[in-house]
Structure formats: structure tokens, C-alpha cells
Design an enzyme around this catalytic site. Structure first.
Site, PDB file in Angstrom:
ATOM      1  N   LYS A  41       0.939  -1.287  -0.083  1.00 18.17           N
ATOM      2  CA  LYS A  41       0.061  -0.104   0.034  1.00 18.17           C
ATOM      3  C   LYS A  41       0.954   1.463  -0.166  1.00 18.17           C
ATOM      4  CE  LYS A  41      -2.093   1.696   3.752  1.00 18.17           C
ATOM      5  NZ  LYS A  41      -3.017   1.867   4.950  1.00 18.17           N
ATOM      6  N   HIS A  78     -10.621   0.996   3.676  1.00 22.92           N
ATOM      7  CA  HIS A  78     -11.856   1.564   3.133  1.00 22.92           C
ATOM      8  C   HIS A  78     -11.929   0.813   1.767  1.00 22.92           C
ATOM      9  CE1 HIS A  78     -12.669   4.728   6.023  1.00 22.92           C
ATOM     10  NE2 HIS A  78     -11.446   5.156   5.807  1.00 22.92           N
TER      11      HIS A  78
END
Ligand code: SF4
Length: 233
Positions: A140, A160
């Protein structure tokens, strides 16, 4: 896992992804990419952002720049306690300061320079592999840095985005973070990685909450397996 969920992505994932992005752009507007930024600065900020708020991260990065006058060499050779103090508001200061100083030391040793600008000449895959070879830089963090600072076609997935992708049936159970990142970034149309990331994060914050998602107020209900499951019971 539901059979439909396991197979949906390969059957019509492209179609539902395109539909979802169109719906979300219609609702929130399509975010525009701001253009290139300093790769090393963005990487350090992204490390600082781990497990803290955006506000705390920005404050910590500002304090780090102030403390060392924006000089990465001074930051690298400073007593670690000085760096810890500067970034304390971002939390995990000991771990983050150790990683930042190790990153700077390796860059200086390998490249003789405190810069990551050479990554722009690499393919996205090679650039990601290089960044994830640093301790504390996962898929990420690497993808966000390269997407945000270099406009590369990579797709950082935060909590999310993972949640929304799972609910829409785009991910298989048990996929690793690395596999999920690769799968999604291959599926997202060219030129859409940045706006897709931004709009999905916003949708996760404002509508598709971890607990009690506001499905009645969501434009994705018709293509969302989670919601379709819910209303069929
Ligand atoms: S319908 Fe509900 S669960 Fe599905 S994406 Fe929208 S808010 Fe999330």
C-alpha cells in the site's frame, strides 16, 4: 464465500468496476491528478501516515522538515531521539524514525544521493519491488507513493477500499494484500488509478462504513453483493 462472489470478478468484474466508478464520479465528481511530487518526501509522509490521521501525519512531516531544515542528511545522522521527538504526534515514533533513518542511510550508500527520482525511469512493477524491499514499506505504501508522486498506474488499497472491493465481490477470500493490489490495478482502466483510489476512499469514509454501511444512500446497491444478500433475506 458465496459461489457468485468467488466467480463474479472473472465473469463481469470489469463491467461492475466501470459502472461503480461512473456512479461514484457522478456522485462525488471525478478527482483530477495534481501532477508529480517529490518521491522521497511523499514516501516519508506515507510512512508517517501509517496508523494515524492525515492531520497528525502532516503535522509530523512539517515538524520533521523544520527540525532538520529540510536536509535529509541531517535527518539521517541525527540522534534518533531528535527524529522521534519531531514526529511524535504521528505515533509509533520509535519504529517510524528507525525506518526513515534506515531508508535514508541505504539511499546514501547505494545511490550517493537522498533521492528516489530515479524510480520514474523504472516500470511500475520494478519501482514497487524496489520500494517494498525497504523495511516498513508494504504494497500500500509503495503503491501510494508511486501513484501520487509519479502518476504510475498502481492502486493503493487502504482499509476502506478493501472493504468496498470485498462487498462488491471483486476480491476472493484469503487473497494476500499483494495479490489484491495486483488484481485491482490490472482491472482498473488506464488513467483511472488515481481518481478510482480517491473516490473509493471517500465513499468508504462517507457511506460504506465498516459498521452499518448506509446502503440506502448508496448508488452501488444494484451491483453490490453484500447489499443484494442483505435485501434477499
Ligand atoms: S450498497 Fe452498502 S455495502 Fe454495498 S457499497 Fe454501497 S454502502 Fe457499501
Amino acid at each position: 464465500m458465496r459461489k457468485s462472489q468467488a466467480n463474479l470478478f472473472s465473469e463481469n468484474g470489469h463491467a461492475t468496476l466501470t459502472t461503480a466508478l461512473q456512479e461514484l464520479y457522478a456522485r462525488y465528481g471525478e478527482p483530477t491528478y495534481d501532477g508529480p511530487d517529490d518521491l522521497l518526501g511523499v514516501l516519508v509522509q506515507t510512512i508517517l501516515s501509517q496508523q494515524t490521521t492525515r492531520q497528525n501525519c502532516q503535522r509530523a512531516f512539517g515538524q520533521l522538515l523544520d527540525k532538520f531544515a529540510g536536509d535529509w542528511r541531517r535527518c539521517q545522522i541525527a540522534p534518533r531521539a531528535d527524529l522521534e521527538e519531531a514526529i511524535a504526534c504521528a505515533g509509533l515514533a520509535k519504529q517510524k524514525s528507525t525506518r526513515i533513518q534506515a531508508l535514508l542511510a541505504r539511499l546514501e550508500e547505494e545511490r550517493g544521493d537522498y533521492s528516489l527520482e530515479f524510480l520514474r525511469e523504472m516500470t511500475p512493477d520494478d519501482a514497487r519491488d524496489y520500494l517494498t524491499s525497504f523495511k516498513g514499506v508494504g504494497p500500500k505504501t509503495a503503491a501510494f507513493t508511486l501513484m501520487y508522486a509519479a502518476g504510475m498506474a498502481l492502486f493503493p488499497m487502504d482499509t476502506h477500499i478493501f472493504r468496498i472491493c470485498e462487498r462488491l465481490g471483486w476480491l476472493d477470500a484469503g487473497q494476500s494484500s499483494k495479490q489484491a493490489h495486483r488484481r485491482m490495478e490490472e482491472m482498473i482502466p488506464a488513467g483511472q488509478h488515481y481518481p478510482a483510489h480517491m473516490v473509493l476512499v471517500r465513499h468508504g469514509r462517507e457511506v460504506c462504513h465498516a459498521r452499518s454501511p448506509a446502503c440506502e444512500d448508496c448508488p452501488l446497491g444494484d451491483i453490490c453483493l453484500y447489499y443484494q444478500d442483505l435485501i434477499s433475506k
